[in-house]
Design a protein around this motif. Structure first.
Motif, PDB file in Angstrom:
ATOM      1  N   LYS A  54     -18.359 -37.559  20.531  1.00  0.00           N
ATOM      2  CA  LYS A  54     -17.883 -38.260  19.331  1.00  0.00           C
ATOM      3  C   LYS A  54     -16.698 -37.495  18.766  1.00  0.00           C
ATOM      4  O   LYS A  54     -16.679 -36.263  18.776  1.00  0.00           O
ATOM      5  CB  LYS A  54     -18.984 -38.348  18.282  1.00  0.00           C
ATOM      6  CG  LYS A  54     -20.124 -39.233  18.700  1.00  0.00           C
ATOM      7  CD  LYS A  54     -21.174 -39.334  17.620  1.00  0.00           C
ATOM      8  CE  LYS A  54     -22.323 -40.201  18.127  1.00  0.00           C
ATOM      9  NZ  LYS A  54     -23.397 -40.292  17.164  1.00  0.00           N
ATOM     10  N   LEU A  55     -15.718 -38.260  18.255  1.00  0.00           N
ATOM     11  CA  LEU A  55     -14.515 -37.695  17.665  1.00  0.00           C
ATOM     12  C   LEU A  55     -14.324 -38.311  16.291  1.00  0.00           C
ATOM     13  O   LEU A  55     -14.419 -39.532  16.130  1.00  0.00           O
ATOM     14  CB  LEU A  55     -13.307 -38.007  18.562  1.00  0.00           C
ATOM     15  CG  LEU A  55     -11.915 -37.697  18.008  1.00  0.00           C
ATOM     16  CD1 LEU A  55     -11.724 -36.199  17.783  1.00  0.00           C
ATOM     17  CD2 LEU A  55     -10.847 -38.237  18.960  1.00  0.00           C
ATOM     18  N   SER A  56     -14.067 -37.477  15.296  1.00  0.00           N
ATOM     19  CA  SER A  56     -13.821 -37.933  13.935  1.00  0.00           C
ATOM     20  C   SER A  56     -12.544 -37.271  13.438  1.00  0.00           C
ATOM     21  O   SER A  56     -12.369 -36.058  13.595  1.00  0.00           O
ATOM     22  CB  SER A  56     -15.001 -37.556  13.031  1.00  0.00           C
ATOM     23  OG  SER A  56     -14.727 -37.887  11.690  1.00  0.00           O
ATOM     24  N   ILE A  57     -11.643 -38.071  12.867  1.00  0.00           N
ATOM     25  CA  ILE A  57     -10.382 -37.554  12.327  1.00  0.00           C
ATOM     26  C   ILE A  57     -10.271 -38.026  10.889  1.00  0.00           C
ATOM     27  O   ILE A  57     -10.421 -39.215  10.609  1.00  0.00           O
ATOM     28  CB  ILE A  57      -9.179 -38.057  13.146  1.00  0.00           C
ATOM     29  CG1 ILE A  57      -9.362 -37.682  14.614  1.00  0.00           C
ATOM     30  CG2 ILE A  57      -7.876 -37.510  12.586  1.00  0.00           C
ATOM     31  CD1 ILE A  57      -8.395 -38.360  15.536  1.00  0.00           C
ATOM     32  N   HIS A  58     -10.015 -37.089   9.984  1.00  0.00           N
ATOM     33  CA  HIS A  58      -9.889 -37.459   8.571  1.00  0.00           C
ATOM     34  C   HIS A  58      -9.011 -36.463   7.846  1.00  0.00           C
ATOM     35  O   HIS A  58      -8.627 -35.438   8.387  1.00  0.00           O
ATOM     36  CB  HIS A  58     -11.274 -37.541   7.915  1.00  0.00           C
ATOM     37  CG  HIS A  58     -12.062 -36.275   8.055  1.00  0.00           C
ATOM     38  ND1 HIS A  58     -12.054 -35.297   7.107  1.00  0.00           N
ATOM     39  CD2 HIS A  58     -12.849 -35.821   9.061  1.00  0.00           C
ATOM     40  CE1 HIS A  58     -12.822 -34.289   7.514  1.00  0.00           C
ATOM     41  NE2 HIS A  58     -13.313 -34.582   8.706  1.00  0.00           N
ATOM     42  N   GLY A  59      -8.677 -36.818   6.621  1.00  0.00           N
ATOM     43  CA  GLY A  59      -7.848 -35.964   5.775  1.00  0.00           C
ATOM     44  C   GLY A  59      -7.758 -36.587   4.400  1.00  0.00           C
ATOM     45  O   GLY A  59      -8.714 -37.199   3.922  1.00  0.00           O
ATOM     46  N   LYS A  60      -6.600 -36.466   3.793  1.00  0.00           N
ATOM     47  CA  LYS A  60      -6.391 -37.069   2.471  1.00  0.00           C
ATOM     48  C   LYS A  60      -6.520 -38.583   2.570  1.00  0.00           C
ATOM     49  O   LYS A  60      -6.505 -39.160   3.646  1.00  0.00           O
ATOM     50  CB  LYS A  60      -5.004 -36.693   1.946  1.00  0.00           C
ATOM     51  CG  LYS A  60      -4.794 -35.201   1.804  1.00  0.00           C
ATOM     52  CD  LYS A  60      -5.523 -34.669   0.613  1.00  0.00           C
ATOM     53  CE  LYS A  60      -5.200 -33.197   0.437  1.00  0.00           C
ATOM     54  NZ  LYS A  60      -6.132 -32.480  -0.340  1.00  0.00           N
ATOM     55  N   GLU A  61      -6.616 -39.221   1.419  1.00  0.00           N
ATOM     56  CA  GLU A  61      -6.812 -40.675   1.369  1.00  0.00           C
ATOM     57  C   GLU A  61      -5.783 -41.441   2.185  1.00  0.00           C
ATOM     58  O   GLU A  61      -6.064 -42.489   2.742  1.00  0.00           O
ATOM     59  CB  GLU A  61      -6.764 -41.174  -0.087  1.00  0.00           C
ATOM     60  CG  GLU A  61      -7.853 -40.624  -0.976  1.00  0.00           C
ATOM     61  CD  GLU A  61      -7.526 -39.239  -1.525  1.00  0.00           C
ATOM     62  OE1 GLU A  61      -6.339 -38.920  -1.743  1.00  0.00           O
ATOM     63  OE2 GLU A  61      -8.471 -38.458  -1.705  1.00  0.00           O
ATOM     64  N   SER A  62      -4.545 -40.920   2.284  1.00  0.00           N
ATOM     65  CA  SER A  62      -3.472 -41.647   2.962  1.00  0.00           C
ATOM     66  C   SER A  62      -3.726 -41.836   4.459  1.00  0.00           C
ATOM     67  O   SER A  62      -3.264 -42.815   5.030  1.00  0.00           O
ATOM     68  CB  SER A  62      -2.129 -40.953   2.750  1.00  0.00           C
ATOM     69  OG  SER A  62      -2.182 -39.636   3.266  1.00  0.00           O
ATOM     70  N   ILE A  63      -4.445 -40.907   5.083  1.00  0.00           N
ATOM     71  CA  ILE A  63      -4.711 -41.099   6.515  1.00  0.00           C
ATOM     72  C   ILE A  63      -6.092 -41.693   6.766  1.00  0.00           C
ATOM     73  O   ILE A  63      -6.371 -42.168   7.849  1.00  0.00           O
ATOM     74  CB  ILE A  63      -4.537 -39.806   7.336  1.00  0.00           C
ATOM     75  CG1 ILE A  63      -5.636 -38.803   7.048  1.00  0.00           C
ATOM     76  CG2 ILE A  63      -3.174 -39.210   7.150  1.00  0.00           C
ATOM     77  CD1 ILE A  63      -5.722 -37.723   8.088  1.00  0.00           C
ATOM     78  N   GLY A  64      -6.944 -41.681   5.757  1.00  0.00           N
ATOM     79  CA  GLY A  64      -8.266 -42.265   5.913  1.00  0.00           C
ATOM     80  C   GLY A  64      -9.121 -41.516   6.911  1.00  0.00           C
ATOM     81  O   GLY A  64      -8.956 -40.323   7.117  1.00  0.00           O
ATOM     82  N   GLU A  65     -10.022 -42.241   7.555  1.00  0.00           N
ATOM     83  CA  GLU A  65     -10.917 -41.647   8.536  1.00  0.00           C
ATOM     84  C   GLU A  65     -11.020 -42.568   9.737  1.00  0.00           C
ATOM     85  O   GLU A  65     -11.152 -43.781   9.607  1.00  0.00           O
ATOM     86  CB  GLU A  65     -12.303 -41.428   7.943  1.00  0.00           C
ATOM     87  CG  GLU A  65     -13.250 -40.736   8.902  1.00  0.00           C
ATOM     88  CD  GLU A  65     -14.566 -40.321   8.255  1.00  0.00           C
ATOM     89  OE1 GLU A  65     -15.496 -40.010   9.006  1.00  0.00           O
ATOM     90  OE2 GLU A  65     -14.654 -40.316   7.025  1.00  0.00           O
ATOM     91  N   LYS A  66     -10.943 -41.974  10.912  1.00  0.00           N
ATOM     92  CA  LYS A  66     -11.099 -42.700  12.172  1.00  0.00           C
ATOM     93  C   LYS A  66     -12.224 -42.055  12.947  1.00  0.00           C
ATOM     94  O   LYS A  66     -12.329 -40.836  13.006  1.00  0.00           O
ATOM     95  CB  LYS A  66      -9.810 -42.635  13.011  1.00  0.00           C
ATOM     96  CG  LYS A  66      -8.600 -43.238  12.355  1.00  0.00           C
ATOM     97  CD  LYS A  66      -8.658 -44.725  12.428  1.00  0.00           C
ATOM     98  CE  LYS A  66      -7.371 -45.295  11.874  1.00  0.00           C
ATOM     99  NZ  LYS A  66      -7.341 -46.720  11.851  1.00  0.00           N
TER     100      LYS A  66
END
Length: 175
Positions: A54-66
C-alpha cells in the motif's frame, strides 16, 4: 553468546536499509530519465514492493491525499511519475537528510526534493517517507510532502536530548 554472533545480531535493524537504498537509487534514476524526457522502466522500483503493498501520499490541503493499493495501482503511480511533466523540468533531485530504523521492518527517511523548471523557477519540498517492510520488501509506504510536525521515529525539526549529562558521560567514555 559468541562475540561474532553478538555482532551479527546487533546489526539486524540495518539489514533492510539496502532495500531503502535501492528504492532511492531507482527514484533518482527515474527522475533523471523524466527530466530528459526518456522512458523509464519502473520494474526496478516494483521489484522492491510486496505484492499486497500500500502507498499513501499526503501533505498540506493543496495536495490532498492519494492512496494506492496492490501492485497494479502502485505500478501505475510510478509509471505516471516516470513520465514527468512533459519535459518542463530542468532539475528534479532528492537529497536524503536522515534515515532512522526503529527495527528491521520500520524505517523513516526525511529529506528535500529540488524541482526547477526550464525557466529557472523552482522550489524545495521537504518530504518524509515512512517505510514498513515485510519479507525484505516494501509492504507500506507513507509519503508526507512538506514538513511534518513529527514522525513516529524522528520528530523532524524537534530533535532534542533530554539528559545532556548522560550524553556527556557517554561521549567522555569514547573520546
Amino acid at each position: 553468546m559468541d562475540i561474532r554472533e553478538l555482532n551479527k545480531t546487533s546489526l539486524t535493524p540495518l539489514s533492510n536499509m539496502s532495500v531503502i537504498e535501492k528504492y532511492f537509487a531507482a527514484v533518482k534514476e527515474m527522475d533523471a530519465h523524466a527530466v530528459k524526457g526518456e522512458k523509464f522502466d519502473t520494474d526496478a522500483i516494483m521489484e522492491l514492493w510486496h505484492s499486497g503493498g500500500k502507498l499513501s501520499i499526503h501533505g498540506k490541503e493543496s495536495i490532498g491525499e492519494k492512496n494506492y493499493a496492490k501492485h497494479d495501482e502502485i505500478a501505475g503511480f510510478y509509471q505516471n511519475r516516470a513520465r514527468g511533466v512533459d519535459g518542463m523540468l530542468a532539475t528534479n533531485l532528492s537529497k536524503v537528510n536522515v534515515a532512522n530504523a526503529k527495527n528491521d521492518e520500520h524505517i523513516v527517511v526525511s529529506g528535500l526534493r529540488y524541482i526547477i523548471n526550464k525557466n529557472g523557477e523552482g522550489l524545495q519540498a521537504p518530504f518524509t517517507h515512512n517505510f514498513r517492510l515485510q519479507d525484505g520488501r516494501i509492504s507500506f509506504l507513507d509519503i508526507h510532502v512538506g514538513t511534518p510536525g513529527k514522525t513516529e521515529l524522528a520528530p523532524v525539526g524537534a530533535l532534542s536530548i533530554d539528559d545532556l549529562g548522560s550524553l556527556s558521560a557517554m561521549a567522555w567514555m569514547v573520546a
